[in-house]
Design a protein around this motif. Sequence first.
Motif, PDB file in Angstrom:
ATOM      1  N   PRO A  34       0.803  -1.239   0.000  1.00 32.51           N
ATOM      2  CA  PRO A  34       0.000   0.000   0.000  1.00 32.51           C
ATOM      3  C   PRO A  34       0.829   1.278   0.000  1.00 32.51           C
ATOM      4  N   GLY A  35       1.901   1.310   0.800  1.00 29.79           N
ATOM      5  CA  GLY A  35       2.737   2.505   0.835  1.00 29.79           C
ATOM      6  C   GLY A  35       3.417   2.772  -0.488  1.00 29.79           C
ATOM      7  N   PHE A  36       3.990   1.729  -1.107  1.00 29.63           N
ATOM      8  CA  PHE A  36       4.669   1.919  -2.387  1.00 29.63           C
ATOM      9  C   PHE A  36       3.673   2.216  -3.509  1.00 29.63           C
ATOM     10  N   ALA A  37       2.485   1.609  -3.437  1.00 30.57           N
ATOM     11  CA  ALA A  37       1.495   1.848  -4.488  1.00 30.57           C
ATOM     12  C   ALA A  37       1.032   3.291  -4.488  1.00 30.57           C
ATOM     13  N   PRO A 159       3.780  -2.356  -8.188  1.00 31.02           N
ATOM     14  CA  PRO A 159       3.310  -1.015  -8.588  1.00 31.02           C
ATOM     15  C   PRO A 159       3.992  -0.495  -9.848  1.00 31.02           C
ATOM     16  N   GLY A 160       5.272  -0.845 -10.033  1.00 32.31           N
ATOM     17  CA  GLY A 160       5.943  -0.417 -11.253  1.00 32.31           C
ATOM     18  C   GLY A 160       5.294  -0.995 -12.495  1.00 32.31           C
ATOM     19  N   LEU A 161       4.932  -2.279 -12.438  1.00 33.83           N
ATOM     20  CA  LEU A 161       4.237  -2.897 -13.569  1.00 33.83           C
ATOM     21  C   LEU A 161       2.859  -2.263 -13.784  1.00 33.83           C
ATOM     22  N   LEU A 162       2.185  -1.957 -12.692  1.00 34.27           N
ATOM     23  CA  LEU A 162       0.866  -1.341 -12.814  1.00 34.27           C
ATOM     24  C   LEU A 162       0.956   0.063 -13.407  1.00 34.27           C
ATOM     25  N   VAL A 163       2.010   0.813 -13.040  1.00 36.47           N
ATOM     26  CA  VAL A 163       2.212   2.147 -13.622  1.00 36.47           C
ATOM     27  C   VAL A 163       2.430   2.039 -15.122  1.00 36.47           C
ATOM     28  N   PRO A 168      -1.882   3.900 -17.464  1.00 39.23           N
ATOM     29  CA  PRO A 168      -2.124   4.730 -18.667  1.00 39.23           C
ATOM     30  C   PRO A 168      -3.497   4.527 -19.287  1.00 39.23           C
ATOM     31  N   GLY A 169      -4.017   3.319 -19.287  1.00 37.52           N
ATOM     32  CA  GLY A 169      -5.289   3.069 -19.954  1.00 37.52           C
ATOM     33  C   GLY A 169      -6.495   3.036 -19.045  1.00 37.52           C
ATOM     34  N   ARG A 173      -7.159   4.052  -9.949  1.00 39.52           N
ATOM     35  CA  ARG A 173      -8.108   3.312  -9.131  1.00 39.52           C
ATOM     36  C   ARG A 173      -8.183   1.842  -9.561  1.00 39.52           C
ATOM     37  N   MET A 174      -8.206   1.604 -10.852  1.00 40.12           N
ATOM     38  CA  MET A 174      -8.196   0.211 -11.320  1.00 40.12           C
ATOM     39  C   MET A 174      -6.888  -0.474 -10.957  1.00 40.12           C
ATOM     40  N   ALA A 175      -5.775   0.259 -11.059  1.00 42.62           N
ATOM     41  CA  ALA A 175      -4.491  -0.320 -10.684  1.00 42.62           C
ATOM     42  C   ALA A 175      -4.467  -0.700  -9.203  1.00 42.62           C
ATOM     43  N   MET A 176      -5.043   0.142  -8.349  1.00 37.03           N
ATOM     44  CA  MET A 176      -5.096  -0.168  -6.922  1.00 37.03           C
ATOM     45  C   MET A 176      -6.010  -1.370  -6.664  1.00 37.03           C
TER      46      MET A 176
END
Length: 427
Positions: A34-37, A159-163, A168-169, A173-176
Amino acid sequence: MTVPFPRRRARPPRTGWRPGVLTAALTATVTVMPGFAVGAFAPGIGSDLRMTRTGLGLSMTAFYAATALGSPLAKRAAARLPPPLVLVMASLVAATVMLALSRAGDAATLTALLVMGGLGNALVQPAAGRLIVAGVPGHRRSLAAGTVGAALAAATLVPGLLVAFVVPGHGWRMAMTVAGLVAVIPAALAPLTVPRTGAPAVPTARPTAPRGVGPVLALWALAAALSAAGNNAVATYFVQLGAEAGLSGTFTGNLLSLSALCAIAVRLAAGALTDRAPHHNPAVIAAMMATGGIGLVLISTGSPAAFLVGAVLAFSAGWGWTGLLLAAALRLVPDKAENAGHTVQVGIYTGATVAPFAFAALTGAIGFAGASLAAATAAFAGAAATTAGAFLLRPPRPAPACTSAGPRPVAAPRGPARATGPASGDG
């Protein structure tokens, strides 16, 4: 008449220590996520919730502060509850927090959820310490601790992969939400934390801890706090630092993932190698902290090429010592494994508590370059504190057989030695 063959007793299934350690590492990964995200998704979160960079820094500080302040209570819980139950609780708390963060509508809700996530994160390291001492052979504990320590690097990988691929698309919120669903996985694997059926939850070997370990552990906790403060700040604001160096957000996200993979590989390799000579762990830890400081100096230059090299050094070496520090602390207090995990955890998360807000404040005052140099200074100070703690572990030199003030030794007589009997009364 035929005699039936005697039935053999069914042996209970036996499993090695690796599945349990891997499960503990996955749990540690999702609980700190959670902190890194929030740091990785900071641009979108700040714009959506109308939060400044300083406000986001304070919210992330609340997460790490909750872990540090909740560690004493978590240590007591980990000493009384079964490790599988503790890890299930921590994993479910992390999943709930991140799913709720994906629906947060204001800064107060975001901060309150991060506090809850930090308290859940505090449960992991003390439970992992008990697990390692109870089920892992002594000659594999550095590797096991390095595997659990790799969770901090893996927590930046997701989180890096999610970024790079989700934000982008689909937005932050969806990434979280995806991160929250991933956090449920370790809860299903928690039964694997039992190393073998019927094995007692006691260390395989219980060497006596040397006296006077309190000052050593205090210095190592300080070293962890200093080094973690520098490296956590860069990990939290990695995307923004990459933008300052002229790199795109997608490229920086991919670089964050690559650096995290390097950090995982370094922690596993360092753990496997130092198992051959675990008494050298403090020296390796100090060298890693100093190398991470060099990486932070390179990041401060603002050059894209220097940023690439500095990022790899800061993540691979600057974050590569956490597992070794846990293994070194376990060697000092083998009969109180939860205390070792507590010491390392308090140090790391105290530094992480200071890092987000302090780095944000420094960037506003002296810019990203000056703040990165301040982070490097903290890393070098951490290496010095580690060395000082290792120096206290050196046994005192034996006193000389004689001194100038004492009597001189009597020279042995030349020639063949004669057998002497007991002294007679008349001499």
